[in-house]
Design a protein around this motif. Structure first.
Motif, PDB file in Angstrom:
ATOM      1  N   ARG A 152      11.794  13.012   4.894  1.00  0.00           N
ATOM      2  CA  ARG A 152      11.636  14.375   5.758  1.00  0.00           C
ATOM      3  C   ARG A 152      10.566  15.199   5.259  1.00  0.00           C
ATOM      4  O   ARG A 152      10.020  16.134   6.112  1.00  0.00           O
ATOM      5  N   PHE A 153      10.047  15.010   4.044  1.00  0.00           N
ATOM      6  CA  PHE A 153       9.085  15.662   3.553  1.00  0.00           C
ATOM      7  C   PHE A 153       7.913  15.602   4.432  1.00  0.00           C
ATOM      8  O   PHE A 153       6.834  16.490   4.760  1.00  0.00           O
ATOM      9  N   GLU A 155       7.942  14.754   7.785  1.00  0.00           N
ATOM     10  CA  GLU A 155       8.131  15.423   8.853  1.00  0.00           C
ATOM     11  C   GLU A 155       8.020  17.000   8.833  1.00  0.00           C
ATOM     12  O   GLU A 155       7.147  17.575   9.589  1.00  0.00           O
ATOM     13  N   VAL A 156       8.430  17.399   7.762  1.00  0.00           N
ATOM     14  CA  VAL A 156       8.091  19.067   7.429  1.00  0.00           C
ATOM     15  C   VAL A 156       6.777  19.167   7.315  1.00  0.00           C
ATOM     16  O   VAL A 156       5.896  20.271   8.044  1.00  0.00           O
ATOM     17  N   ALA A 157       5.897  18.279   6.721  1.00  0.00           N
ATOM     18  CA  ALA A 157       4.601  18.589   6.425  1.00  0.00           C
ATOM     19  C   ALA A 157       3.815  18.408   7.791  1.00  0.00           C
ATOM     20  O   ALA A 157       2.890  19.333   8.231  1.00  0.00           O
ATOM     21  N   ARG A 158       4.286  17.581   8.683  1.00  0.00           N
ATOM     22  CA  ARG A 158       3.704  17.418   9.986  1.00  0.00           C
ATOM     23  C   ARG A 158       3.761  18.626  10.890  1.00  0.00           C
ATOM     24  O   ARG A 158       2.974  19.271  11.406  1.00  0.00           O
ATOM     25  N   SER A 159       5.160  19.205  10.820  1.00  0.00           N
ATOM     26  CA  SER A 159       5.383  20.268  11.434  1.00  0.00           C
ATOM     27  C   SER A 159       4.659  21.694  11.018  1.00  0.00           C
ATOM     28  O   SER A 159       4.528  22.514  11.817  1.00  0.00           O
ATOM     29  N   LEU A 160       4.238  21.664   9.917  1.00  0.00           N
ATOM     30  CA  LEU A 160       3.428  22.757   9.201  1.00  0.00           C
ATOM     31  C   LEU A 160       1.850  22.770   9.298  1.00  0.00           C
ATOM     32  O   LEU A 160       1.174  23.573   8.929  1.00  0.00           O
ATOM     33  N   ARG A 161       1.412  21.496   9.738  1.00  0.00           N
ATOM     34  CA  ARG A 161       0.047  21.393   9.799  1.00  0.00           C
ATOM     35  C   ARG A 161      -0.328  22.065  11.178  1.00  0.00           C
ATOM     36  O   ARG A 161       0.204  21.638  12.328  1.00  0.00           O
ATOM     37  N   ASN A 162      -1.329  22.853  10.959  1.00  0.00           N
ATOM     38  CA  ASN A 162      -1.462  24.051  12.135  1.00  0.00           C
ATOM     39  C   ASN A 162      -2.792  23.780  12.905  1.00  0.00           C
ATOM     40  O   ASN A 162      -3.867  23.872  12.482  1.00  0.00           O
ATOM     41  N   HIS A 210       0.449  13.355   2.917  1.00  0.00           N
ATOM     42  CA  HIS A 210      -0.433  13.875   1.953  1.00  0.00           C
ATOM     43  C   HIS A 210       0.259  15.182   1.643  1.00  0.00           C
ATOM     44  O   HIS A 210       0.058  15.430   0.436  1.00  0.00           O
ATOM     45  N   ALA A 211       0.953  15.816   2.424  1.00  0.00           N
ATOM     46  CA  ALA A 211       1.828  16.929   1.978  1.00  0.00           C
ATOM     47  C   ALA A 211       2.385  16.909   0.634  1.00  0.00           C
ATOM     48  O   ALA A 211       2.298  17.725  -0.006  1.00  0.00           O
TER      49      ALA A 211
END
Lengths: 221, 347
Positions: A152-153, A155-162, A210-211
């Motif tokens: 899920r790291f 998934e969070v990283a994907r949603s944080l990529r702006n 990568h996050a």
């Protein structure tokens, strides 16, 4: 008590090294002598010999070459074991373990025959043969690392990529680069920024993981 | 910038199992909608579909009227906060919050400056340099919130973000969400199984059960005007008294109670929340009950009564009173609806 335990632990690690250190400076050392009768630095001078340096260089190059091939393949293997359904994952696991189960002589002979058919360079062949034997270790090392990793790291990283229009500005870079997909390799300081901005121009993308500092993949067309 | 979010006939199946059945829901800009339901109701799946982490089997997801079909998660402008804070362990607090800005190409200095504003918003500015592993559960969740907000999302999705916190921390987080809403006015979709949390944080609640939205409406409406018995149960209603509606009046062991206009004549359940019934001395009120049990809720007490029915079968009616109810098990008491009117449902 903890200090004593710590000292014992240090001794346990250091003691086996002591005879090796003594051997390195001993001229001769035969039983029943407790310590070498005479000492010399002759062994160390041999380190600087051309043959030794060449051999060390070749071994290092071979090691780097094998690691370069076996590490990413091992990572992909571990990823496959983790993410594939049970049966295919087990098949991948068995395939990765096969080099350990097959006798090295049979393995190397078999691979050599294949390499000869492909007219492979001997040095490349050696790297590939060693990479095959290293693969089970790299794969299972990554497997252990991935076992404690929460996907899920990603998934969070994907949603944080702006990547949408309302993202924060990108100071120091021309406006056309802002809010574009960007790969962010861990290159320090200004070089990293330059690389990053160059990556923006190429439309580079980073894999979401990568996050978590795991890996970077590919470029977007 | 806040956006609207709309699900149109969204379904999701995993093999034979369908976890979402044609869900339709509209979340207006800057509003907070809670998806309330038990485990396996499909609420988290709906959130994952909105975030682009899962694809619907059929139906659409729209943001500001634009279809998100085929739009990857990172291009949706939607930030997600999970129950587990998932703070990146290799970054300290400020760099976690600065992550989005760094990904957008800002310099480390500018990204950290940007992040500090959000750390101040969640009252963690003093912890900026702290490593991720040295935070308490509440602090981690604050960092996760700040990190999501620093991304400047069009929509913020919260997947049971406070369920692992203790009650005191949870109250603090509720205040924090209120502050964030008044400061930034983001569109929020909150997934929770806690009806109290949903009622405190959300403008409206969508009740999910078995992959279907049973009802979506303002908090008070769901509590006092549930569409079905299931909604009443999920919202914590304990009373559903069988009876008959005739001319807008429900006839049951509670006597004659006026129900909502438009209710068709026939068998129906009178849904009456436990807080909306009053205990009176025996002989007063519209019905007589026998106290069958008492259950302490701390400052409140649930009084379970059995009311004799016309056909001889007793109906159970539970009343919630504050403090000591002043009754004992076996005592006969009078019962009366507080408002004098009720809400009837057919199923």
């Amino acid at each position: 008590m903890r200090v004593i335990a710590g000292l014992l632990l240090v001794l346990w690690i250091v003691l086996p090294v002591v005879p090796v250190l003594l051997w390195s400076v001993a001229v001769q050392w035969a039983a029943p002598a407790v310590l070498p009768p005479s000492y010399s630095l002759q062994s160390f001078s041999a380190l600087a010999a051309t043959d030794t340096v060449r051999a060390a260089g070749a071994s290092s190059l071979l090691g780097v070459g094998v690691a370069t091939v076996a590490t990413p393949l091992g990572y992909l293997g571990a990823l496959a074991i983790q993410r594939l359904p049970r049966v295919p994952a087990r098949l991948v696991e068995l395939t990765l373990l096969a080099p350990l189960a097959i006798p090295p002589f049979a393995l190397v002979m078999g691979i050599n025959v294949a390499f000869l058919r492909f007219y492979l360079l001997p040095s490349v062949g050696v790297v590939l043969v060693l990479a095959v034997t290293a693969l089970p270790y790299t794969a299972f090392m990554f497997r252990s690392a991935l076992a404690t990793y929460d996907s899920r790291f990603e998934e969070v990283a994907r949603s944080l990529r702006n990547l949408v229009a309302n993202g924060p500005p990108c100071p120091g870079a021309p406006a056309r680069w802002c809010n574009r997909p960007g790969i962010l390799p861990r290159v320090p300081g200004g070089l990293g920024r330059l690389h990053r901005h160059a990556a923006y121009r190429r439309g580079a993308v980073a894999d979401a993981s990568h996050a978590a500092g795991v890996r970077c993949v590919g470029y977007r067309e | 910038m806040s956006s609207s979010l709309e699900f149109i006939g969204t379904s999701r199946s995993f093999g034979e199992a369908t976890v979402l059945h044609e869900v339709s829901l509209i979340v207006e800009p800057s509003r907070c909608v809670a998806l309330l339901g038990g485990s396996g109701s499909g609420k988290s799946t709906l959130l994952r579909i909105a975030a682009g982490l899962d694809d619907p089997s059929s139906g659409q997801v729209l943001v500001d009227g634009g279809d998100l079909d085929g739009v990857p998660s990172e291009k949706r402008g939607i930030a997600l906060v999970f129950q587990k804070p998932l703070i990146f362990p290799h970054l300290n607090v400020v760099d976690n919050v600065a992550f989005s800005a760094r990904m957008a190409g800002q310099s480390r200095q500018a990204a950290r400056r940007h992040a500090m504003a959000y750390l101040e918003l969640v009252h963690l500015a003093d912890f900026a340099g702290r490593s991720a592993g040295r935070l308490s559960g509440g602090q981690e969740q604050r960092v996760a919130l700040a990190r999501a907000l620093a991304r400047n999302p069009r929509i913020l999705l919260l997947d049971e973000p406070f369920s692992s916190l203790d009650s005191r921390l949870r109250e603090n987080m509720y205040s924090l969400v209120e502050d964030i809403r008044s400061e930034l006015a983001p569109t929020i979709v909150l997934v929770t199984h806690d009806r109290r949390e949903a009622s405190i944080l959300a403008d409206s609640i969508a009740v999910l059960d078995d992959g279907r939205i049973l009802q979506h409406g303002p908090v008070a409406q769901l509590h006092y005007q549930p569409a079905t018995l299931a909604v009443n149960r999920i919202l914590g209603g304990l009373n559903a008294i069988s009876g008959q509606v005739d001319g807008g009046i429900h006839h049951s062991v509670l006597g004659r109670v006026r129900v909502q206009p438009g209710m068709v004549d026939g068998p129906a359940f009178l849904v009456m929340r436990q807080e909306a019934v009053r205990i009176l001395p025996a002989g007063e009120g519209t019905a007589v009950g026998n106290v069958a049990g008492l259950k302490s809720l701390g400052a409140h007490t649930l009084v379970r009564t059995e009311v004799a029915g016309n056909d001889g079968l007793p109906e159970t009616l539970t009343v919630e009173v504050s403090g000591d109810p002043g009754v004992s098990v076996g005592q006969m008491i009078g019962l009366q609806p507080v408002n004098g009117s009720g809400w009837a449902v057919i199923r």
